[in-house]
Design a protein around this motif. Structure first.
Motif, PDB file in Angstrom:
ATOM      1  N   UNK A   6      11.869   0.553  -7.831  1.00  0.00           N
ATOM      2  CA  UNK A   6      11.124   0.435  -6.577  1.00  0.00           C
ATOM      3  C   UNK A   6      10.293  -0.841  -6.674  1.00  0.00           C
ATOM      4  N   UNK A   7      10.593  -1.796  -5.782  1.00  0.00           N
ATOM      5  CA  UNK A   7       9.976  -3.125  -5.883  1.00  0.00           C
ATOM      6  C   UNK A   7       9.295  -3.498  -4.567  1.00  0.00           C
ATOM      7  N   UNK A   8       8.043  -3.902  -4.642  1.00  0.00           N
ATOM      8  CA  UNK A   8       7.344  -4.415  -3.464  1.00  0.00           C
ATOM      9  C   UNK A   8       7.873  -5.797  -3.124  1.00  0.00           C
ATOM     10  N   UNK A   9       8.151  -6.054  -1.849  1.00  0.00           N
ATOM     11  CA  UNK A   9       8.771  -7.332  -1.480  1.00  0.00           C
ATOM     12  C   UNK A   9       7.783  -8.324  -0.877  1.00  0.00           C
ATOM     13  N   UNK A  10       6.488  -7.951  -0.821  1.00  0.00           N
ATOM     14  CA  UNK A  10       5.522  -8.887  -0.243  1.00  0.00           C
ATOM     15  C   UNK A  10       4.448  -9.239  -1.282  1.00  0.00           C
ATOM     16  N   UNK A  11       3.169  -9.130  -0.890  1.00  0.00           N
ATOM     17  CA  UNK A  11       2.095  -9.484  -1.838  1.00  0.00           C
ATOM     18  C   UNK A  11       1.421  -8.238  -2.394  1.00  0.00           C
ATOM     19  N   UNK A  12       2.150  -7.181  -2.589  1.00  0.00           N
ATOM     20  CA  UNK A  12       1.570  -5.950  -3.122  1.00  0.00           C
ATOM     21  C   UNK A  12       1.091  -5.033  -2.010  1.00  0.00           C
ATOM     22  N   UNK A  13       0.730  -3.801  -2.403  1.00  0.00           N
ATOM     23  CA  UNK A  13       0.180  -2.804  -1.480  1.00  0.00           C
ATOM     24  C   UNK A  13       1.145  -2.453  -0.350  1.00  0.00           C
ATOM     25  N   UNK A  14       2.434  -2.434  -0.655  1.00  0.00           N
ATOM     26  CA  UNK A  14       3.441  -2.108   0.362  1.00  0.00           C
ATOM     27  C   UNK A  14       3.630  -0.602   0.502  1.00  0.00           C
ATOM     28  N   UNK A  15       2.835   0.175  -0.244  1.00  0.00           N
ATOM     29  CA  UNK A  15       2.955   1.640  -0.288  1.00  0.00           C
ATOM     30  C   UNK A  15       4.062   2.070  -1.250  1.00  0.00           C
ATOM     31  N   UNK A  16       4.147   1.367  -2.366  1.00  0.00           N
ATOM     32  CA  UNK A  16       5.105   1.729  -3.417  1.00  0.00           C
ATOM     33  C   UNK A  16       4.784   3.098  -3.991  1.00  0.00           C
ATOM     34  N   UNK A  17       3.461   3.376  -4.137  1.00  0.00           N
ATOM     35  CA  UNK A  17       3.041   4.644  -4.745  1.00  0.00           C
ATOM     36  C   UNK A  17       3.597   5.834  -3.985  1.00  0.00           C
ATOM     37  N   UNK A  18       3.542   5.766  -2.665  1.00  0.00           N
ATOM     38  CA  UNK A  18       4.047   6.879  -1.855  1.00  0.00           C
ATOM     39  C   UNK A  18       5.546   7.088  -2.112  1.00  0.00           C
ATOM     40  N   UNK A  19       6.270   5.991  -2.176  1.00  0.00           N
ATOM     41  CA  UNK A  19       7.715   6.085  -2.329  1.00  0.00           C
ATOM     42  C   UNK A  19       8.094   6.573  -3.735  1.00  0.00           C
ATOM     43  N   UNK A  20       7.377   6.062  -4.731  1.00  0.00           N
ATOM     44  CA  UNK A  20       7.642   6.483  -6.111  1.00  0.00           C
ATOM     45  C   UNK A  20       7.412   7.987  -6.225  1.00  0.00           C
ATOM     46  N   UNK A  21       6.359   8.464  -5.601  1.00  0.00           N
ATOM     47  CA  UNK A  21       6.084   9.900  -5.625  1.00  0.00           C
ATOM     48  C   UNK A  21       7.250  10.691  -5.010  1.00  0.00           C
ATOM     49  N   UNK A  22       7.787  10.177  -3.910  1.00  0.00           N
ATOM     50  CA  UNK A  22       8.927  10.864  -3.275  1.00  0.00           C
ATOM     51  C   UNK A  22      10.141  10.895  -4.195  1.00  0.00           C
ATOM     52  N   UNK A  23      10.463   9.742  -4.780  1.00  0.00           N
ATOM     53  CA  UNK A  23      11.650   9.635  -5.623  1.00  0.00           C
ATOM     54  C   UNK A  23      11.479  10.367  -6.958  1.00  0.00           C
ATOM     55  N   UNK A  24      10.235  10.483  -7.418  1.00  0.00           N
ATOM     56  CA  UNK A  24      10.003  11.087  -8.738  1.00  0.00           C
ATOM     57  C   UNK A  24      10.512  12.528  -8.790  1.00  0.00           C
ATOM     58  N   UNK A  25      10.556  13.176  -7.643  1.00  0.00           N
ATOM     59  CA  UNK A  25      11.045  14.568  -7.601  1.00  0.00           C
ATOM     60  C   UNK A  25      12.455  14.674  -8.192  1.00  0.00           C
ATOM     61  N   UNK A  26      13.274  13.611  -8.047  1.00  0.00           N
ATOM     62  CA  UNK A  26      14.662  13.637  -8.534  1.00  0.00           C
ATOM     63  C   UNK A  26      14.858  12.843  -9.820  1.00  0.00           C
ATOM     64  N   UNK A  27      13.788  12.527 -10.513  1.00  0.00           N
ATOM     65  CA  UNK A  27      13.934  11.743 -11.743  1.00  0.00           C
ATOM     66  C   UNK A  27      13.259  12.441 -12.916  1.00  0.00           C
ATOM     67  N   UNK A  28      13.765  12.151 -14.118  1.00  0.00           N
ATOM     68  CA  UNK A  28      13.205  12.787 -15.314  1.00  0.00           C
ATOM     69  C   UNK A  28      12.068  11.956 -15.896  1.00  0.00           C
ATOM     70  N   UNK A  29      12.162  10.636 -15.692  1.00  0.00           N
ATOM     71  CA  UNK A  29      11.220   9.715 -16.346  1.00  0.00           C
ATOM     72  C   UNK A  29      10.771   8.667 -15.331  1.00  0.00           C
ATOM     73  N   UNK A  30       9.484   8.363 -15.339  1.00  0.00           N
ATOM     74  CA  UNK A  30       8.967   7.295 -14.461  1.00  0.00           C
ATOM     75  C   UNK A  30       8.276   6.247 -15.344  1.00  0.00           C
ATOM     76  N   UNK A  31       8.628   4.969 -15.127  1.00  0.00           N
ATOM     77  CA  UNK A  31       8.181   3.903 -16.027  1.00  0.00           C
ATOM     78  C   UNK A  31       7.392   2.826 -15.285  1.00  0.00           C
ATOM     79  N   UNK A  32       6.182   2.548 -15.763  1.00  0.00           N
ATOM     80  CA  UNK A  32       5.503   1.301 -15.358  1.00  0.00           C
ATOM     81  C   UNK A  32       5.869   0.274 -16.408  1.00  0.00           C
TER      82      UNK A  32
END
Ligand code: GDP
Ligand code: IMO
Ligand code: MG
Length: 429
Positions: A6-32
């Motif tokens: 999940x990659x922000x395409x502008x200068x940050x604060x694109x609401x990546x956190x919301x999307x990562x939270x949605x996708x995390x439901x179907x993933x085993x591991x989340x990496x920063x």
């Protein structure tokens, strides 16, 4: 599917956190895997709001293992604060949070350097950093000789390393600011404090690179959470007004240690308009009533520093560039609800410099500063759309706006977000 990033395409604060939270439901591991506590990712679940600066947003899901990878610059104090705050919100992380022993540590001198450099720069040159010591820590990482990695905190020679580095740093800081507006660093105090952090974090510090490769080979699904946005990428962004890591899609592999073959999908996150915090050129900035209206409707104030974000129209020239750079498979258009109520909306489709019309993104910030956007005007929509849950619920003009983004980038829009909550999300295909 193994790896999704999940990659922000502008200068940050694109609401990546919301999307990562949605996708995390179907993933085993989340990496920063890059950046550090300069990030501020927000997850809203019903009446609960989680603000994460350092740890992956996916940690909110109790089934997921969270990794802070080698490419992150780690601040132990911030991590401990965040863990406390998560615990107070009922999130338990025991046995499912790993911090790479290879990640570099943000030490107190990095924060002092960050403040001094910004203060000593001329106004025009100010990057306007988050003052989290990010740049100075990455500088020492690349310089190697005065760097401290998280694993070093657990080794016997840590006090000696701190003593040597503090001696040098005090000399450098004194030379930078002879007026001494900073307190000299105290090696013994810093050592004791960081040994204390290390003791608490010890069970979480481990090798993560091979662990992650083992997990992928065993069929686990891994979500890579980008921080910042592609235009802040150290190599490909609006240098020098960038952060100090590869925050576009090209940074995933270097920062996590996972090679490209494991990443089979990249979702590019696009805010429906532009925002930027700190200095640097922004072609479509609206320093007027329209920009102010976007700021108020979008509550565009920094999650990390509280600074008002600069707001403007969507820039399709920049977006085409960053989507290609990040290798996106599909797009998520966020915060579309913020644009309700505007009679018309403009999007930049090209730049003009003198008599030349450009449809590519300039590589020098001074050139970007000179451009005038060439705008296309699209009709707005008066309706509030926060209750929309399907594509058909959106007004036709909102649909046309989203389609225009997909056309410009040449990739499908898979998600549209119409509010901060998990529920306020439309899956388009
Ligand atoms: P990140 O750094 O990319 O994770 O984004 P931030 O958390 O810094 O900023 C996004 C802000 O917008 C947060 O306050 C979110 O709760 C909020 N948000 C997320 N999606 C939407 C949306 O679709 N509409 C609105 N109005 N707010 C949103
Ligand atoms: P998230 O992950 C928006 C900006 C700072 C400054 C520049 C350099 O929430 O999208 P730094 O402290 O990194 O050296 O600052 O980068 N910046 C961000 N802007 N969102 C972020 O993260 C940011 N992280 C850094 O404002 O202009
Ligand atoms: Mg943010």
């Amino acid at each position: 599917m193994s790896g999704l990033s999940v990659i922000g395409l502008q200068w940050g604060d694109e609401a990546k956190g919301k999307l990562v939270d949605l996708f995390a439901a179907d993933h085993d591991i989340v990496v920063r895997y890059q950046g550090g506590a300069n990030a501020g990712h927000t997850v809203v679940v019903g009446d609960k709001v989680y603000k994460l600066h350092h740890l992956p947003s996916g940690i909110v899901h109790s089934h997921a293992t969270a990794i802070v990878g080698p490419g992150v610059v780690t601040n132990p104090q911030t991590i401990l604060g965040e863990l406390e705050s998560l615990a107070s919100q009922g999130v338990s992380y025991e046995g499912r949070l790993w911090l790479s022993d290879r990640s570099h540590v943000v030490m107190p001198w990095h924060v002092v350097e960050d403040q001094l450099v910004d203060r000593l720069s001329g106004k025009e040159d100010q990057i306007g950093t988050t003052m989290r010591g990010i740049g100075p820590c990455y500088r020492d990482k690349v310089g190697r000789s005065h760097a401290i990695r998280l694993g070093d905190l657990l080794r016997g020679n840590f006090p000696q390393r701190v003593a040597e580095i503090v001696k040098l740093k005090n000399q450098i800081l004194r030379a930078m600011d002879p007026e001494s507006s900073w307190q000299p660093l105290d090696a013994a105090e810093i050592t004791q404090r960081y040994l204390g952090y290390a003791e608490t974090l010890r069970p979480m510090i481990r090798e993560t690179t091979q662990w992650l490769l083992d997990a992928l080979e065993a069929g686990q699904r891994v979500l890579f959470e980008g921080a910042q946005g592609a235009l802040l990428d150290i190599d490909h962004g609006t240098f020098p007004f960038v952060t100090s890591s590869n925050s576009s899609g090209v940074g995933v592999c270097g920062g996590s240690g996972v090679p490209p073959r494991w990443i089979d999908k990249v979702v590019g996150v696009v805010k429906a308009y532009s925002t930027r915090v700190g200095g640097g050129p922004m072609a479509t900035e609206l320093d007027n009533e329209i920009g102010q209206r976007i700021r108020e409707r979008g509550r565009e104030y920094g999650t990390t520093t509280g600074r008002p974000r600069r707001c403007g129209y969507l820039d399709l020239v920049a977006l085409r560039y960053t989507a290609r750079l990040s290798g996106v498979s599909s797009l998520a258009v966020m915060m579309l609800d913020v644009l309700s109520g505007f009679e018309e909306l403009k999007v930049a489709t090209a730049y003009r410099i003198g008599d030349t019309v450009l449809d590519t993104f300039p590589s020098h910030a001074d050139d970007l500063k000179q451009v005038t956007p060439v705008y296309e005007t699209l009709p707005g929509w008066p309706e509030e759309i926060t209750a929309a849950r399907t594509w058909d619920d959106l007004p036709v003009n909102a649909q046309a706006y989203v389609r225009r983004i997909a056309d410009a980038v040449g990739k499908p829009v898979e998600w549209v977000s119409v509010g901060p909550d998990r529920q306020q999300t439309i899956h388009c295909s």
